[in-house]
Design a protein around this motif. Structure first.
Motif, PDB file in Angstrom:
ATOM      1  N   TYR A 120       0.852  -1.182   0.000  1.00 29.28           N
ATOM      2  CA  TYR A 120       0.000   0.000   0.000  1.00 29.28           C
ATOM      3  C   TYR A 120       0.897   1.244   0.000  1.00 29.28           C
ATOM      4  CZ  TYR A 120      -2.813  -3.852   1.696  1.00 29.28           C
ATOM      5  OH  TYR A 120      -3.404  -5.075   1.836  1.00 29.28           O
ATOM      6  N   LEU A 121       0.752   2.043  -1.032  1.00 24.40           N
ATOM      7  CA  LEU A 121       1.650   3.174  -1.260  1.00 24.40           C
ATOM      8  C   LEU A 121       0.855   4.469  -1.273  1.00 24.40           C
ATOM      9  CD1 LEU A 121       3.557   1.589  -4.272  1.00 24.40           C
ATOM     10  CD2 LEU A 121       4.155   1.416  -1.846  1.00 24.40           C
ATOM     11  N   LEU A 122       1.463   5.490  -0.725  1.00 24.22           N
ATOM     12  CA  LEU A 122       0.818   6.796  -0.680  1.00 24.22           C
ATOM     13  C   LEU A 122       1.866   7.876  -0.914  1.00 24.22           C
ATOM     14  CD1 LEU A 122      -1.860   8.331  -0.103  1.00 24.22           C
ATOM     15  CD2 LEU A 122      -1.095   8.515   2.289  1.00 24.22           C
ATOM     16  N   ASN A 123       1.560   8.797  -1.831  1.00 26.92           N
ATOM     17  CA  ASN A 123       2.447   9.930  -2.103  1.00 26.92           C
ATOM     18  C   ASN A 123       1.670  11.224  -1.934  1.00 26.92           C
ATOM     19  OD1 ASN A 123       3.192  12.017  -4.530  1.00 26.92           O
ATOM     20  ND2 ASN A 123       5.031  11.208  -3.548  1.00 26.92           N
ATOM     21  N   PHE A 124       2.288  12.162  -1.228  1.00 20.33           N
ATOM     22  CA  PHE A 124       1.708  13.485  -1.071  1.00 20.33           C
ATOM     23  C   PHE A 124       2.750  14.516  -1.475  1.00 20.33           C
ATOM     24  CE2 PHE A 124       1.236  17.369   1.460  1.00 20.33           C
ATOM     25  CZ  PHE A 124      -0.033  17.760   1.064  1.00 20.33           C
ATOM     26  N   ALA A 125       2.331  15.465  -2.314  1.00 21.95           N
ATOM     27  CA  ALA A 125       3.241  16.524  -2.752  1.00 21.95           C
ATOM     28  C   ALA A 125       2.509  17.855  -2.674  1.00 21.95           C
ATOM     29  CB  ALA A 125       3.739  16.264  -4.170  1.00 21.95           C
ATOM     30  N   MET A 126       3.282  18.884  -2.385  1.00 26.44           N
ATOM     31  CA  MET A 126       2.693  20.211  -2.314  1.00 26.44           C
ATOM     32  C   MET A 126       3.744  21.230  -2.712  1.00 26.44           C
ATOM     33  SD  MET A 126       0.787  22.197   0.828  1.00 26.44           S
ATOM     34  CE  MET A 126       2.293  22.376   1.774  1.00 26.44           C
ATOM     35  N   ALA A 127       3.313  22.222  -3.500  1.00 24.87           N
ATOM     36  CA  ALA A 127       4.204  23.305  -3.908  1.00 24.87           C
ATOM     37  C   ALA A 127       3.529  24.634  -3.610  1.00 24.87           C
ATOM     38  CB  ALA A 127       4.541  23.200  -5.385  1.00 24.87           C
ATOM     39  N   MET A 128       4.308  25.577  -3.125  1.00 24.67           N
ATOM     40  CA  MET A 128       3.833  26.939  -2.889  1.00 24.67           C
ATOM     41  C   MET A 128       4.614  27.839  -3.847  1.00 24.67           C
ATOM     42  SD  MET A 128       3.652  29.016   0.730  1.00 24.67           S
ATOM     43  CE  MET A 128       5.398  29.461   0.775  1.00 24.67           C
ATOM     44  N   ASP A 129       3.934  28.347  -4.889  1.00 27.24           N
ATOM     45  CA  ASP A 129       4.606  29.013  -6.002  1.00 27.24           C
ATOM     46  C   ASP A 129       4.262  30.492  -6.057  1.00 27.24           C
ATOM     47  OD1 ASP A 129       5.580  26.551  -6.659  1.00 27.24           O
ATOM     48  OD2 ASP A 129       4.153  26.181  -8.267  1.00 27.24           O
ATOM     49  N   GLY A 153      -2.519  35.558  -5.662  1.00 26.14           N
ATOM     50  CA  GLY A 153      -2.312  34.333  -4.925  1.00 26.14           C
ATOM     51  C   GLY A 153      -3.432  33.964  -3.973  1.00 26.14           C
ATOM     52  N   ASP A 154      -3.260  32.781  -3.340  1.00 28.85           N
ATOM     53  CA  ASP A 154      -4.185  32.351  -2.309  1.00 28.85           C
ATOM     54  C   ASP A 154      -3.956  33.144  -1.024  1.00 28.85           C
ATOM     55  OD1 ASP A 154      -5.172  30.405  -4.056  1.00 28.85           O
ATOM     56  OD2 ASP A 154      -3.627  28.973  -3.457  1.00 28.85           O
ATOM     57  N   PHE A 155      -2.719  33.593  -0.804  1.00 29.27           N
ATOM     58  CA  PHE A 155      -2.384  34.412   0.358  1.00 29.27           C
ATOM     59  C   PHE A 155      -1.112  35.193   0.034  1.00 29.27           C
ATOM     60  CE2 PHE A 155      -0.180  30.439   0.833  1.00 29.27           C
ATOM     61  CZ  PHE A 155       1.070  30.788   1.317  1.00 29.27           C
ATOM     62  N   THR A 156      -0.797  36.160   0.878  1.00 31.53           N
ATOM     63  CA  THR A 156       0.387  36.987   0.684  1.00 31.53           C
ATOM     64  C   THR A 156       1.345  36.782   1.840  1.00 31.53           C
ATOM     65  OG1 THR A 156      -0.892  38.660  -0.503  1.00 31.53           O
ATOM     66  CG2 THR A 156       1.229  39.340   0.369  1.00 31.53           C
ATOM     67  N   LEU A 157       2.629  36.584   1.496  1.00 30.52           N
ATOM     68  CA  LEU A 157       3.667  36.395   2.495  1.00 30.52           C
ATOM     69  C   LEU A 157       4.900  37.153   2.043  1.00 30.52           C
ATOM     70  CD1 LEU A 157       4.567  34.958   5.105  1.00 30.52           C
ATOM     71  CD2 LEU A 157       5.356  33.053   3.678  1.00 30.52           C
ATOM     72  N   GLY A 158       5.381  38.073   2.868  1.00 29.58           N
ATOM     73  CA  GLY A 158       6.523  38.887   2.492  1.00 29.58           C
ATOM     74  C   GLY A 158       6.219  39.794   1.323  1.00 29.58           C
ATOM     75  N   ASN A 159       4.976  40.312   1.266  1.00 25.22           N
ATOM     76  CA  ASN A 159       4.517  41.166   0.164  1.00 25.22           C
ATOM     77  C   ASN A 159       4.526  40.445  -1.183  1.00 25.22           C
ATOM     78  OD1 ASN A 159       4.055  43.436   1.803  1.00 25.22           O
ATOM     79  ND2 ASN A 159       6.221  44.034   1.681  1.00 25.22           N
ATOM     80  N   ILE A 160       4.548  39.131  -1.165  1.00 29.58           N
ATOM     81  CA  ILE A 160       4.540  38.324  -2.384  1.00 29.58           C
ATOM     82  C   ILE A 160       3.297  37.434  -2.374  1.00 29.58           C
ATOM     83  CG2 ILE A 160       5.742  36.543  -3.720  1.00 29.58           C
ATOM     84  CD1 ILE A 160       8.347  37.529  -2.542  1.00 29.58           C
TER      85      ILE A 160
END
Length: 574
Positions: free
Chosen positions: A132-141, A151-158
């Motif tokens: 049983y295999l599970l992969n989770f990936a996430m990127a914040m671009d 964006g979905d949110f602002t961090l550091g004025n970005i």
């Protein structure tokens, strides 16, 4: 870390001697100069910097459980500068420098682009009992091409956007109940869902800016070049897939099958503007696109003798896309003389133009049709013998105008794929790769320019078959300077079947039998790419695309085709 720097210089000179002089027109259609010779210069500089740092952590490493984490940061930074200038009339064909051209007939422009993107990413792989295999990936671009509210949110004025994905797999062949099924050596089921972002749009589309122009060839000034949209955000695609991987008959037959469904929201599109805005278009998000399809590939070892082995492979793919929604009923983009339609309920990137019914052979035939065109002043001109017979789709009148346009082609193929063949006999081996596409249309923009018959520029020898006499049966209309009847307008005359079968590569190698403590392998090989193409397409290569945008697919603008190349090499294993 990587650093790349590229510089390109291009120059051209069209002489006066042996070339027809060209009149130069202003915006009012008046001739203000005669071009005798032409000089063009261009210089490009592109600098690219990539930085990537990550860490790996094996959280669990036991027989029954495995957990592996990878987290990191990646950044791209690009700078592109381009300077282009052209001028006319150096005074002599012996003087070919841009500085020798007439100052009033010298024009220049430039590009100074900078763009950046950043990404924080995480990848986690988990396995339980090797089944049983599970992969989770996430990127914040983040991308500099978007506005402050993208964006979905602002961090550091970005502004940042988050794109997660998850995939689950089941190694069925590791289950106890599969032991009696001996002809299946490997079997895996997997399913996944994820989000991905697209930032393919001009670098400064979210900003309003001006550019320098020459006014009446006398002074320089600034004019509005783009209307920005700070609300521009990522085009986001949600993807769901289910796949099956199998290996059978003592691993002599492998199979991979996948079905998928993608849904893209916030399409990056150009919206029309009112004339008072000073620009025709501005970039915005709007609409949804759906893609459904499947991929199937298989490989079989047909012969497995001691001296002779034969492997064959085959793949086939199919997709069907459809525009689900748009803010406006439709969008029409002009690409190299083609009108590309984006409309709800239709595939993306279809060609939108006029259907033709051949060339009027006689005056009586043209009079019977009773078709005409209308100029800007309202004057009507009837089609005559030698003109194209366009289909009058709007039966409310006998005018050929924009109301008569229809979908005349689709660059999306019905199926695509490849097949391979590999044969090895003792120390010799031969490998071949064939690719194919079936059911797609191509707009031959190169032929549209070379067979238009509306200007003094060179035309292809196909123009020898143009209509020149009453009663002549031909598919090429009469040649008329300026094309007042619009015979060369975008129509199915320029749409061709882009299906093809191509021998992509053919490789022959020989492993020299050697016994040495220092040299473990010595192989001689030769290969050829793009050996041949079987197609009905009239252009040099049916495998064309003007760009990576969905609106540029299937457009042959005369770019350099793929060439036949030969390679010879030696592989040494020490």
């Amino acid at each position: 870390f990587s650093y790349a720097w590229k510089k390109l210089y291009e120059g051209s000179f069209v002489p006066d001697n042996g070339v027809t002089d060209q009149p130069m027109y202003n915006a009012q259609g008046e001739i203000y100069a005669i071009a005798k010779n032409v000089v063009k210069d261009r210089t490009d500089n592109h600098t690219s910097i990539v930085f990537d740092v990550n860490g790996q952590w094996k959280v669990l490493s036991k027989y029954d459980q495995l957990l592996h984490l990878v987290a990191g940061y990646r950044s791209y930074s690009d700078t592109y500068n381009s300077n282009y200038a052209m001028g006319y009339n150096t005074g002599s064909d012996n003087m070919t420098q841009l500085s020798n051209t007439t100052a009033a007939l010298r024009h220049s422009k430039g590009i100074n682009d900078n763009w950046k993107s950043e990404s924080w990413y995480l990848n986690a792989d988990y396995g339980y009992r090797n089944r049983y295999l599970l992969n989770f990936a996430m990127a914040m671009d983040a991308s500099s091409r978007f506005g402050a509210k993208s964006g979905d949110f602002t961090l550091g004025n970005i502004p940042w956007a988050v794109f997660p994905s998850v995939t689950a797999g089941w190694l069925v062949s590791s289950e106890k109940f599969m032991k009696p099924v001996r002809f299946i050596n490997y079997m895996k089921l997997s399913a996944g869902y994820g989000l991905a972002g697209n930032d393919y749009l001009p670098n400064y589309a979210s900003r309003s800016y001006f550019e320098s122009i020459r006014y009446r060839d006398a002074v320089s000034g600034l004019t509005l070049a783009n209307i920005g949209n700070e609300k521009l955000k990522w085009e986001t695609t949600a993807s769901a897939h289910f796949s099956l991987d199998m290996s059978l008959l003592d691993n002599r037959w492998s199979l991979h099958a996948e079905v998928y469904k993608n849904r893209t929201k916030n399409l990056l599109i150009q919206k029309s503007l009112s004339e008072v805005a000073g620009q025709q278009y501005y970039w915005a998000n709007g609409g949804e696109l759906q893609n459904n399809g499947f991929n199937l590939r298989t490989n079989v070892r047909i012969l497995n003798e001691t001296d002779l082995k034969v492997d064959a492979g085959f793949s086939i793919g199919h997709y069907k896309n459809k525009i689900l929604s748009l803010d406006d009923p439709q969008y029409i983009n002009n690409v190299w003389g083609a009108q590309v339609l984006t409309e709800v309920g239709r595939p993306a990137g279809v060609f939108y133009g006029y259907k033709t019914q051949g060339v009027f052979k006689t005056s009586a035939e043209a009079e019977a049709a009773g078709l005409s065109v209308q100029d800007n002043t309202g004057k009507l001109t009837s089609f005559k013998a030698g003109d194209m017979h366009f289909l009058n789709a709007d039966a409310s009148d006998k005018l050929i105008n924009q109301k008569d346009r229809q979908v005349i082609g689709d660059p999306n193929p019905d199926v695509y794929g490849n097949f391979t063949l590999n044969v090895s006999y003792r120390n010799f081996s031969l490998g071949a790769l064939f690719t194919y596409v079936y059911g797609n249309d191509v707009y031959n923009a190169l032929r549209a320019n070379l067979e238009s018959g509306k200007s003094v520029y060179n035309q292809s020898t196909a123009m020898q078959n143009r209509w020149v006499a009453e009663g002549q049966a031909t598919g090429i209309p009469r040649a008329t300077y300026g094309d007042p009847m619009g015979n060369a307008r975008f129509s199915d005359r320029w749409i061709e079947d882009g299906s093809y079968l191509k021998c992509k590569s053919l490789t022959l190698s020989y492993k020299v039998p050697l016994q040495s403590s220092y040299l473990h392998g010595f192989t001689l090989w030769t290969s050829v790419n793009n050996l041949f193409t079987l197609t009905k397409y009239l252009g040099p290569d049916p495998e064309v695309s003007y760009g990576s945008s969905v609106l540029n697919q299937g457009i042959d603008a005369g770019l350099l085709p793929q060439t036949r190349t030969f390679y010879f090499g030696i592989n040494l294993n020490l």
